[in-house]
Design an enzyme around this catalytic site. Structure first.
Site, PDB file in Angstrom:
ATOM      1  N   CYS A  93      -6.250 -13.210 -13.374  1.00  0.00           N
ATOM      2  CA  CYS A  93      -6.789 -14.201 -13.561  1.00  0.00           C
ATOM      3  C   CYS A  93      -8.189 -12.790 -13.610  1.00  0.00           C
ATOM      4  O   CYS A  93      -8.775 -12.300 -12.680  1.00  0.00           O
ATOM      5  CB  CYS A  93      -7.175 -14.949 -13.127  1.00  0.00           C
ATOM      6  SG  CYS A  93      -5.469 -16.958 -12.967  1.00  0.00           S
ATOM      7  N   ARG A 148      -5.433  -8.574 -16.476  1.00  0.00           N
ATOM      8  CA  ARG A 148      -6.000  -9.220 -14.689  1.00  0.00           C
ATOM      9  C   ARG A 148      -4.487 -10.657 -14.717  1.00  0.00           C
ATOM     10  O   ARG A 148      -4.373 -11.575 -14.269  1.00  0.00           O
ATOM     11  CB  ARG A 148      -7.079  -9.844 -14.642  1.00  0.00           C
ATOM     12  CG  ARG A 148      -7.771  -8.984 -14.138  1.00  0.00           C
ATOM     13  CD  ARG A 148      -9.438  -9.219 -13.514  1.00  0.00           C
ATOM     14  NE  ARG A 148      -8.903  -9.778 -12.716  1.00  0.00           N
ATOM     15  CZ  ARG A 148      -9.584  -9.188 -11.437  1.00  0.00           C
ATOM     16  NH1 ARG A 148      -9.822  -8.608 -10.970  1.00  0.00           N
ATOM     17  NH2 ARG A 148      -9.299 -10.146  -9.982  1.00  0.00           N
ATOM     18  N   TRP A 163      -3.608 -15.670 -15.253  1.00  0.00           N
ATOM     19  CA  TRP A 163      -2.192 -15.292 -14.574  1.00  0.00           C
ATOM     20  C   TRP A 163      -1.621 -16.725 -13.987  1.00  0.00           C
ATOM     21  O   TRP A 163      -2.215 -16.478 -12.457  1.00  0.00           O
ATOM     22  CB  TRP A 163      -2.477 -14.162 -13.950  1.00  0.00           C
ATOM     23  CG  TRP A 163      -1.258 -13.545 -13.428  1.00  0.00           C
ATOM     24  CD1 TRP A 163      -0.597 -12.989 -13.931  1.00  0.00           C
ATOM     25  CD2 TRP A 163      -0.397 -13.843 -12.346  1.00  0.00           C
ATOM     26  NE1 TRP A 163       0.523 -12.392 -13.618  1.00  0.00           N
ATOM     27  CE2 TRP A 163       0.985 -13.472 -12.518  1.00  0.00           C
ATOM     28  CE3 TRP A 163      -0.764 -14.892 -11.371  1.00  0.00           C
ATOM     29  CZ2 TRP A 163       2.096 -13.193 -11.935  1.00  0.00           C
ATOM     30  CZ3 TRP A 163       0.536 -14.534 -10.003  1.00  0.00           C
ATOM     31  CH2 TRP A 163       1.647 -13.342 -10.348  1.00  0.00           C
ATOM     32  N   ASN A 200     -10.742 -17.341  -9.810  1.00  0.00           N
ATOM     33  CA  ASN A 200      -9.569 -16.819  -9.487  1.00  0.00           C
ATOM     34  C   ASN A 200      -9.258 -16.611  -8.039  1.00  0.00           C
ATOM     35  O   ASN A 200     -10.199 -16.601  -7.279  1.00  0.00           O
ATOM     36  CB  ASN A 200     -10.516 -15.292 -10.479  1.00  0.00           C
ATOM     37  CG  ASN A 200      -9.182 -14.197  -9.607  1.00  0.00           C
ATOM     38  OD1 ASN A 200      -7.696 -14.224  -9.228  1.00  0.00           O
ATOM     39  ND2 ASN A 200      -9.552 -13.165  -8.843  1.00  0.00           N
ATOM     40  N   GLY A 201      -8.121 -16.450  -8.027  1.00  0.00           N
ATOM     41  CA  GLY A 201      -7.542 -17.080  -6.522  1.00  0.00           C
ATOM     42  C   GLY A 201      -7.092 -18.420  -6.826  1.00  0.00           C
ATOM     43  O   GLY A 201      -5.858 -18.642  -7.646  1.00  0.00           O
ATOM     44  N   GLU A 215      10.300   5.062  -8.167  1.00  0.00           N
ATOM     45  CA  GLU A 215       9.262   4.533  -9.093  1.00  0.00           C
ATOM     46  C   GLU A 215       9.480   4.468 -11.145  1.00  0.00           C
ATOM     47  O   GLU A 215       9.322   3.283 -11.116  1.00  0.00           O
ATOM     48  CB  GLU A 215       8.215   5.540  -8.909  1.00  0.00           C
ATOM     49  CG  GLU A 215       6.569   5.769  -9.661  1.00  0.00           C
ATOM     50  CD  GLU A 215       6.445   4.127  -9.779  1.00  0.00           C
ATOM     51  OE1 GLU A 215       6.728   3.374  -8.777  1.00  0.00           O
ATOM     52  OE2 GLU A 215       5.064   4.261 -10.365  1.00  0.00           O
ATOM     53  N   LYS A 258       9.028   1.078 -12.638  1.00  0.00           N
ATOM     54  CA  LYS A 258       8.080   1.852 -14.433  1.00  0.00           C
ATOM     55  C   LYS A 258       9.663   0.972 -15.614  1.00  0.00           C
ATOM     56  O   LYS A 258       8.955  -0.054 -16.668  1.00  0.00           O
ATOM     57  CB  LYS A 258       8.047   2.874 -14.389  1.00  0.00           C
ATOM     58  CG  LYS A 258       7.197   3.754 -13.862  1.00  0.00           C
ATOM     59  CD  LYS A 258       5.346   3.615 -14.481  1.00  0.00           C
ATOM     60  CE  LYS A 258       5.408   2.190 -13.462  1.00  0.00           C
ATOM     61  NZ  LYS A 258       4.559   2.171 -12.936  1.00  0.00           N
ATOM     62  N   GLU A 261       9.740  -3.421 -14.873  1.00  0.00           N
ATOM     63  CA  GLU A 261       8.834  -3.340 -15.388  1.00  0.00           C
ATOM     64  C   GLU A 261       8.061  -4.012 -16.317  1.00  0.00           C
ATOM     65  O   GLU A 261       7.069  -4.228 -17.648  1.00  0.00           O
ATOM     66  CB  GLU A 261       7.594  -2.639 -14.386  1.00  0.00           C
ATOM     67  CG  GLU A 261       5.887  -3.489 -14.624  1.00  0.00           C
ATOM     68  CD  GLU A 261       5.189  -2.483 -13.364  1.00  0.00           C
ATOM     69  OE1 GLU A 261       5.555  -1.046 -13.373  1.00  0.00           O
ATOM     70  OE2 GLU A 261       3.941  -3.151 -12.974  1.00  0.00           O
ATOM     71  N   HIS A 284      28.777   3.910  -0.980  1.00  0.00           N
ATOM     72  CA  HIS A 284      28.819   2.640  -0.274  1.00  0.00           C
ATOM     73  C   HIS A 284      28.841   0.949  -1.001  1.00  0.00           C
ATOM     74  O   HIS A 284      28.324   0.759  -0.598  1.00  0.00           O
ATOM     75  CB  HIS A 284      27.738   2.968   1.037  1.00  0.00           C
ATOM     76  CG  HIS A 284      28.197   4.334   1.473  1.00  0.00           C
ATOM     77  ND1 HIS A 284      28.582   4.415   3.088  1.00  0.00           N
ATOM     78  CD2 HIS A 284      27.071   5.873   2.162  1.00  0.00           C
ATOM     79  CE1 HIS A 284      28.726   5.500   3.409  1.00  0.00           C
ATOM     80  NE2 HIS A 284      27.911   6.766   3.305  1.00  0.00           N
ATOM     81  N   LYS A 315      -2.247  -6.718 -13.542  1.00  0.00           N
ATOM     82  CA  LYS A 315      -2.715  -5.089 -13.335  1.00  0.00           C
ATOM     83  C   LYS A 315      -3.081  -5.662 -11.765  1.00  0.00           C
ATOM     84  O   LYS A 315      -2.807  -5.066 -10.764  1.00  0.00           O
ATOM     85  CB  LYS A 315      -3.917  -4.912 -13.417  1.00  0.00           C
ATOM     86  CG  LYS A 315      -4.048  -3.803 -13.530  1.00  0.00           C
ATOM     87  CD  LYS A 315      -2.719  -2.770 -13.909  1.00  0.00           C
ATOM     88  CE  LYS A 315      -3.777  -0.810 -13.189  1.00  0.00           C
ATOM     89  NZ  LYS A 315      -2.213  -0.682 -13.817  1.00  0.00           N
TER      90      LYS A 315
END
Ligand code: AGP
Length: 609
Positions: free
Chosen positions: A2, A27, A74, A99-100, A482, A486, A489, A505, A604
């Protein structure tokens, strides 16, 4: 998680707030909303989806006002919908953006409902606005009403509050979520991030946790968590409004991938004298701290965690510094055993990741005396709460998929290897070697970026795939992780990374012609082992894409496509081998037509648990 932006001015704030929302959209982008006060009324517009939808709505039915609040969401409590979009309003008089997360919202909702307040959303935020309205029954003072409201809240919040009958005041407060005040000429703003306000000001006050502020066109009056009037420093930002533009690039992510050579140079700048790293690069008392520590513990999330994983290999291999690393969200609840002479290193692009911040606080509670943050955002919460600071100077990173922040974190971690390592067993020769490789790194990054077109062609092999494996060994196993992160995502392809030695394995059972296997194979002591793993996959009809040193003789065959990489020293190869994986995920995402910079369900800056 947010974004909020709000302002009070002598001009119409709506265009400023819309522009601010666009700059905060990284955000969260489930829905957006804006409310202004005008002639004793609150005018509110909300729209599901991105800010451009809200902008179109306001263009077709304009609203205007000199004081207003805005929000890009968000979703945490309640699905993305217009009803759940902020601002939330009570009694047509009070409007709030938040926001929170309010943890005790259930209880507060029940009490407020019993008192006759009607809820129109599923959000935790709506309790705040009704509670303020309730407090206003016994006072006209909006600041006082907000103050008594936040005393009842448990959780995290950054708030912007306006009242229909008080067009000359905007209230702001924060606890656990970031909030800055932007100072204009005869106008004041608040936002979750300075990026939102760069078109109107470069002067900022960073509110501290627990601060409340009353903003009018004449000034900002701030009080701390104890209600004491305080003066917080005004910081001049060096960032310009266009620092957060896409420039000639189609997406922020691509721009940020291409900025890496520059970002690495910036991160190195001014930290060496006669090619010798200065301890002061980490803070004026860094030498004193580094002299005392016996081990390193790294705490981080996501991509930042991956850079920490690489650092663990480096610190132990080259300098014999005992190093452990843990995902911050696990560490914070595990009640771990930790020695006070450990250096706790948090790594975070945003500096606001709730789990990483809580993990640092937990480590301090457990008796740790020394902390260092590697961070890309000055004045962020982690920077403020850490003893030592190494800023990555990557510039604003807007794409949700972290790229230049990661490579600059690795550069910062190499500097940490030098600074701490020289107090352990890092040889002078190795130190000189690292420094010389670091200085050559921007040139090597430029070289590897030349593979962009090859990788764009390669990306077509992933267009119809639903799964992918990434393999690496040693320092390149976290690079494979990573790469997998990516890809999943931004392209929504399920991707997993394995240390190549683990294949037999279990994961080998997954191999068939439909499973691309991306392998990171630099020329190091593990190459021969890795080649055997490649054979194991190829023999089972697996389709391999192998990034390999150009000096090696191997060539592509039916099952194995080899992409030749510039030949670089082992110490910097994790950084170099990251870049083709970034480009690969970028091009796959573009092919699949996903929203590269704002992938679904993500944001983000993860300021909630
Ligand atoms: C990376 O591409 C991610 N978007 C994510 O994993 C991110 O690295 C993580 O949320 C940690 O963020 P931070 O670095 O700002 O703390």
């Amino acid at each position: 998680m947010c974004g909020i932006v709000a302002g009070i001015a002598q001009r119409n704030v709506v265009p400023i707030l819309i522009e601010g929302l666009k700059r905060l959209e990284y955000r969260g982008y489930d829905s957006a909303g804006l409310a202004v006060v005008n002639q004793g009324e609150i005018f509110r517009k909300r729209e599901l989806g991105k800010v451009k939808g809200l902008e179109a709505l306001i263009a077709s039915d304009p609203i205007a006002g000199n004081v207003g609040i805005a929000h890009t969401r968000w979703a945490t409590h309640g699905k993305p919908s217009t009803q759940n979009a902020h601002p939330h309003v009570s009694k047509d008089k009070v409007a709030v953006v938040h926001n929170g997360i309010i943890e005790n919202h259930d209880h507060l909702r029940t009490v407020l409902q019993q008192d006759g307040y009607v809820f129109t959303s599923e959000t935790d935020t709506e309790v705040i606005v009704h509670k303020i309205a309730q407090e206003l029954q016994s006072t006209d003072d909006l600041l006082a009403a907000v103050k008594s409201t936040i005393a009842t809240l448990q959780g995290a919040y950054a708030l912007g509050v306006v009242h229909a009958d008080q067009p000359d005041v905007l209230i702001a407060c924060r606890k656990g979520s970031p909030l800055v005040i932007g100072i204009g000429i005869g106008e004041y703003f608040i936002a979750s991030d300075i990026a939102a306000l760069l078109p109107v000001t470069q002067r900022f006050i960073f509110l501290e946790d627990g601060d409340m502020a009353e903003l009018t066109i004449n000034g900002a009056s701030i009080q701390d968590e104890h209600g004491k009037r305080v003066v917080r420093p005004v910081i001049e930002s060096q960032l310009k409004a266009d620092s957060v533009d896409k420039g000639k690039y189609r997406h922020y992510m691509l721009k940020e991938i291409y900025e890496q050579a520059w970002a690495v140079s910036e991160t190195l700048e001014g930290r060496f004298v006669n090619n010798k790293l200065q301890d002061t690069a980490f803070g004026h008392n860094a030498a004193e701290v580094f002299d005392q520590i016996k081990s390193v513990l790294i705490l981080a999330c996501g991509t930042s965690y991956h850079s920490g994983l690489v650092a663990r290999y480096w610190l132990e291999k080259y300098a014999r510094v005992p190093c452990s690393i843990e995902v911050a969200s696990e560490f914070r609840y595990r009640n771990p055993v930790i020695s006070p002479d450990t250096l706790v290193v948090t790594i975070s692009q945003s500096g606001e990741t709730a789990d990483t911040l809580a993990a640092l606080q937990e480590a301090k509670k457990l008796g740790v005396k020394h902390s260092l943050v590697i961070c890309n955002v000055p004045e962020s919460s982690l920077v403020r709460e850490s003893d030592l600071v190494m800023m990555t100077r990557a510039g604003p990173e807007i794409g949700v998929a972290s790229t230049k922040a990661f490579t600059t974190q690795l550069v910062a971690l190499q500097m940490l290897l030098i600074a701490v390592g020289r107090r352990f067993e890092l040889s002078r020769e190795m130190e000189d070697n690292i420094v010389s490789e670091l200085f050559g790194l921007p040139g090597n990054i430029e070289k590897v970026l030349k593979l962009d077109e090859t990788i764009e062609v390669l990306s077509q092999r992933f267009a119809d795939k639903h799964n992918a494996l990434f393999l690496g060994r040693g320092t390149h196993y976290p690079i494979a992780m990573e790469g997998a992160l990516k890809l999943k995502e931004i392209s929504y392809i399920h991707a997993e990374a394995y240390p190549a030695g683990e294949l037999k394995h279990g994961p080998l059972a997954l191999i068939d012609a439909e499973m691309p296997v991306v392998t990171v194979a630099p020329n190091n002591n593990l190459l021969e082992k890795l080649k055997s793993n490649i054979q194991e996959v190829s023999a089972r009809g697996g389709q391999l894409i192998v990034f390999m040193d150009e000096e090696l003789a191997e060539s592509s065959d039916e099952n194995v496509q080899i992409i030749k990489m510039p030949s670089v020293a082992n110490i910097i190869s994790p950084i170099i081998y990251t870049i083709p994986l970034q480009l690969l995920s970028y091009h796959v995402a573009v092919l699949k037509g996903t929203d590269v910079d704002q992938p679904r369900n993500l944001a983000k800056s993860v300021t909630v648990e």
